[in-house]
Design a protein around this motif. Sequence first.
Motif, PDB file in Angstrom:
ATOM      1  N   LYS A  42      10.745  -7.460  14.858  1.00  0.00           N
ATOM      2  CA  LYS A  42      10.946  -6.933  13.506  1.00  0.00           C
ATOM      3  C   LYS A  42      10.834  -5.406  13.508  1.00  0.00           C
ATOM      4  CE  LYS A  42       9.536  -9.046   9.903  1.00  0.00           C
ATOM      5  NZ  LYS A  42       8.682  -9.574   8.812  1.00  0.00           N
ATOM      6  N   GLU A  43      11.396  -4.810  12.473  1.00  0.00           N
ATOM      7  CA  GLU A  43      11.299  -3.360  12.334  1.00  0.00           C
ATOM      8  C   GLU A  43       9.888  -2.965  11.880  1.00  0.00           C
ATOM      9  OE1 GLU A  43      15.702  -1.535  11.563  1.00  0.00           O
ATOM     10  OE2 GLU A  43      14.258  -1.562   9.919  1.00  0.00           O
ATOM     11  N   ARG A  44       9.611  -1.685  12.010  1.00  0.00           N
ATOM     12  CA  ARG A  44       8.326  -1.179  11.557  1.00  0.00           C
ATOM     13  C   ARG A  44       8.277  -1.194  10.042  1.00  0.00           C
ATOM     14  NH1 ARG A  44       7.524   3.850  15.877  1.00  0.00           N
ATOM     15  NH2 ARG A  44       7.452   2.449  17.685  1.00  0.00           N
ATOM     16  N   ASP A  45       7.193  -1.731   9.511  1.00  0.00           N
ATOM     17  CA  ASP A  45       6.996  -1.819   8.066  1.00  0.00           C
ATOM     18  C   ASP A  45       6.006  -0.759   7.606  1.00  0.00           C
ATOM     19  OD1 ASP A  45       7.129  -5.449   7.949  1.00  0.00           O
ATOM     20  OD2 ASP A  45       8.707  -3.958   7.627  1.00  0.00           O
ATOM     21  N   PHE A  46       6.304  -0.170   6.484  1.00  0.00           N
ATOM     22  CA  PHE A  46       5.414   0.824   5.874  1.00  0.00           C
ATOM     23  C   PHE A  46       4.108   0.158   5.454  1.00  0.00           C
ATOM     24  CE2 PHE A  46       4.107   4.483   3.602  1.00  0.00           C
ATOM     25  CZ  PHE A  46       3.585   4.055   2.386  1.00  0.00           C
ATOM     26  N   VAL A  47       2.996   0.849   5.749  1.00  0.00           N
ATOM     27  CA  VAL A  47       1.674   0.360   5.338  1.00  0.00           C
ATOM     28  C   VAL A  47       1.071   1.303   4.301  1.00  0.00           C
ATOM     29  CG1 VAL A  47      -0.676  -0.153   6.095  1.00  0.00           C
ATOM     30  CG2 VAL A  47       1.272  -0.761   7.555  1.00  0.00           C
ATOM     31  N   ALA A  48       0.961   2.573   4.666  1.00  0.00           N
ATOM     32  CA  ALA A  48       0.342   3.562   3.776  1.00  0.00           C
ATOM     33  C   ALA A  48       0.697   4.951   4.255  1.00  0.00           C
ATOM     34  CB  ALA A  48      -1.176   3.389   3.737  1.00  0.00           C
ATOM     35  N   SER A  49       0.623   5.909   3.348  1.00  0.00           N
ATOM     36  CA  SER A  49       0.822   7.306   3.724  1.00  0.00           C
ATOM     37  C   SER A  49      -0.025   8.192   2.830  1.00  0.00           C
ATOM     38  CB  SER A  49       2.299   7.713   3.633  1.00  0.00           C
ATOM     39  OG  SER A  49       2.762   7.640   2.298  1.00  0.00           O
ATOM     40  N   ILE A  50      -0.242   9.410   3.310  1.00  0.00           N
ATOM     41  CA  ILE A  50      -1.058  10.358   2.566  1.00  0.00           C
ATOM     42  C   ILE A  50      -0.440  11.743   2.692  1.00  0.00           C
ATOM     43  CG2 ILE A  50      -2.622  10.782   4.536  1.00  0.00           C
ATOM     44  CD1 ILE A  50      -4.906  10.931   2.409  1.00  0.00           C
ATOM     45  N   ARG A  51      -0.384  12.445   1.580  1.00  0.00           N
ATOM     46  CA  ARG A  51       0.125  13.812   1.589  1.00  0.00           C
ATOM     47  C   ARG A  51      -0.983  14.731   2.098  1.00  0.00           C
ATOM     48  NH1 ARG A  51       4.627  15.845  -0.319  1.00  0.00           N
ATOM     49  NH2 ARG A  51       5.083  13.973  -1.553  1.00  0.00           N
ATOM     50  N   TRP A  52      -0.637  15.584   3.076  1.00  0.00           N
ATOM     51  CA  TRP A  52      -1.666  16.415   3.695  1.00  0.00           C
ATOM     52  C   TRP A  52      -2.301  17.366   2.699  1.00  0.00           C
ATOM     53  CZ3 TRP A  52      -3.838  15.101   7.951  1.00  0.00           C
ATOM     54  CH2 TRP A  52      -4.677  15.988   8.610  1.00  0.00           C
ATOM     55  N   GLY A  53      -1.482  18.005   1.887  1.00  0.00           N
ATOM     56  CA  GLY A  53      -2.006  18.890   0.861  1.00  0.00           C
ATOM     57  C   GLY A  53      -2.281  18.099  -0.411  1.00  0.00           C
ATOM     58  N   GLY A  54      -3.511  18.007  -0.810  1.00  0.00           N
ATOM     59  CA  GLY A  54      -3.837  17.293  -2.034  1.00  0.00           C
ATOM     60  C   GLY A  54      -4.275  15.863  -1.821  1.00  0.00           C
ATOM     61  N   GLY A  55      -3.828  15.244  -0.725  1.00  0.00           N
ATOM     62  CA  GLY A  55      -4.328  13.927  -0.368  1.00  0.00           C
ATOM     63  C   GLY A  55      -3.804  12.761  -1.189  1.00  0.00           C
ATOM     64  N   ARG A  56      -2.661  12.916  -1.861  1.00  0.00           N
ATOM     65  CA  ARG A  56      -2.146  11.776  -2.641  1.00  0.00           C
ATOM     66  C   ARG A  56      -1.813  10.629  -1.699  1.00  0.00           C
ATOM     67  NH1 ARG A  56       2.499  11.622  -7.395  1.00  0.00           N
ATOM     68  NH2 ARG A  56       2.380   9.370  -7.720  1.00  0.00           N
ATOM     69  N   SER A  62       1.441  -5.128  -0.091  1.00  0.00           N
ATOM     70  CA  SER A  62       0.735  -6.132   0.692  1.00  0.00           C
ATOM     71  C   SER A  62      -0.665  -5.701   1.121  1.00  0.00           C
ATOM     72  CB  SER A  62       1.559  -6.508   1.929  1.00  0.00           C
ATOM     73  OG  SER A  62       1.790  -5.356   2.729  1.00  0.00           O
ATOM     74  N   VAL A  63      -0.941  -4.392   1.074  1.00  0.00           N
ATOM     75  CA  VAL A  63      -2.242  -3.916   1.538  1.00  0.00           C
ATOM     76  C   VAL A  63      -3.027  -3.217   0.435  1.00  0.00           C
ATOM     77  CG1 VAL A  63      -1.296  -3.624   3.860  1.00  0.00           C
ATOM     78  CG2 VAL A  63      -1.487  -1.630   2.343  1.00  0.00           C
ATOM     79  N   LYS A  64      -2.411  -3.048  -0.720  1.00  0.00           N
ATOM     80  CA  LYS A  64      -3.070  -2.363  -1.817  1.00  0.00           C
ATOM     81  C   LYS A  64      -4.370  -3.077  -2.162  1.00  0.00           C
ATOM     82  CE  LYS A  64       0.057  -0.701  -4.404  1.00  0.00           C
ATOM     83  NZ  LYS A  64       1.126  -0.552  -5.428  1.00  0.00           N
ATOM     84  N   ASP A  65      -5.403  -2.308  -2.425  1.00  0.00           N
ATOM     85  CA  ASP A  65      -6.745  -2.804  -2.766  1.00  0.00           C
ATOM     86  C   ASP A  65      -7.510  -3.353  -1.571  1.00  0.00           C
ATOM     87  OD1 ASP A  65      -5.393  -4.133  -5.833  1.00  0.00           O
ATOM     88  OD2 ASP A  65      -6.306  -2.177  -5.466  1.00  0.00           O
ATOM     89  N   ARG A  66      -6.884  -3.375  -0.393  1.00  0.00           N
ATOM     90  CA  ARG A  66      -7.597  -3.801   0.820  1.00  0.00           C
ATOM     91  C   ARG A  66      -7.713  -2.663   1.833  1.00  0.00           C
ATOM     92  NH1 ARG A  66      -5.562  -7.560   4.148  1.00  0.00           N
ATOM     93  NH2 ARG A  66      -3.381  -7.131   3.598  1.00  0.00           N
ATOM     94  N   PHE A  67      -6.678  -1.840   1.918  1.00  0.00           N
ATOM     95  CA  PHE A  67      -6.646  -0.743   2.877  1.00  0.00           C
ATOM     96  C   PHE A  67      -6.820   0.578   2.140  1.00  0.00           C
ATOM     97  CE2 PHE A  67      -3.737  -2.847   6.326  1.00  0.00           C
ATOM     98  CZ  PHE A  67      -4.580  -3.947   6.353  1.00  0.00           C
ATOM     99  N   THR A  68      -7.447   1.538   2.821  1.00  0.00           N
ATOM    100  CA  THR A  68      -7.615   2.869   2.266  1.00  0.00           C
ATOM    101  C   THR A  68      -7.250   3.902   3.324  1.00  0.00           C
ATOM    102  OG1 THR A  68      -9.414   2.125   0.824  1.00  0.00           O
ATOM    103  CG2 THR A  68      -9.187   4.494   1.167  1.00  0.00           C
ATOM    104  N   ILE A  69      -6.353   4.802   2.959  1.00  0.00           N
ATOM    105  CA  ILE A  69      -5.958   5.883   3.863  1.00  0.00           C
ATOM    106  C   ILE A  69      -6.685   7.152   3.442  1.00  0.00           C
ATOM    107  CG2 ILE A  69      -3.924   6.549   2.501  1.00  0.00           C
ATOM    108  CD1 ILE A  69      -2.475   7.077   5.177  1.00  0.00           C
ATOM    109  N   SER A  70      -7.112   7.925   4.417  1.00  0.00           N
ATOM    110  CA  SER A  70      -7.800   9.186   4.129  1.00  0.00           C
ATOM    111  C   SER A  70      -7.487  10.178   5.233  1.00  0.00           C
ATOM    112  CB  SER A  70      -9.306   8.964   4.007  1.00  0.00           C
ATOM    113  OG  SER A  70      -9.839   8.485   5.221  1.00  0.00           O
ATOM    114  N   ARG A  71      -7.847  11.441   5.009  1.00  0.00           N
ATOM    115  CA  ARG A  71      -7.570  12.463   6.025  1.00  0.00           C
ATOM    116  C   ARG A  71      -8.749  13.400   6.154  1.00  0.00           C
ATOM    117  NH1 ARG A  71      -7.242  14.999   1.632  1.00  0.00           N
ATOM    118  NH2 ARG A  71      -6.276  17.002   1.140  1.00  0.00           N
TER     119      ARG A  71
END
Length: 121
Positions: A42-56, A62-71
């Motif tokens: 299968k192709e790569r599926d998007f999980v999460a991303s974060i904007r470097w400036g500001g951290g949005r 499928s992962v909302k409320d279970r996974f948290t991305i941070s920098r």
Amino acid sequence: VQLQASGGGTVQPGGSLRLSCAASGRTYSSHLVGWFRQVPGKERDFVASIRWGGGREYYADSVKDRFTISRDTTENTVYLQMNSLKPEDTAVYHCARANGYSTTWRDYYGWGQGTLVTVSS
């Protein structure tokens, strides 16, 4: 420019893992760093991303409320905290950088070797 994922392993359903993505080179405020996952055939599926400036943050449904991305801008590292893991989360997880918002893996670059996450009892 390459981003290296680490921190994978085997965990039981309901368990947690934290993945790390170490970015080489300069990361600009307009960049996004994203996590994708891939299973064989299968192709790569998007999980999460974060904007470097500001951290949005952005998440796949499928992962909302279970996974948290941070920098950590001082360490040039992005983390993916994964809680309440399910067997369907089993995949090789990769991280990469994009110049702007996108959930399509083709818009990202700097792919390094991924890290395997296995959720199994």
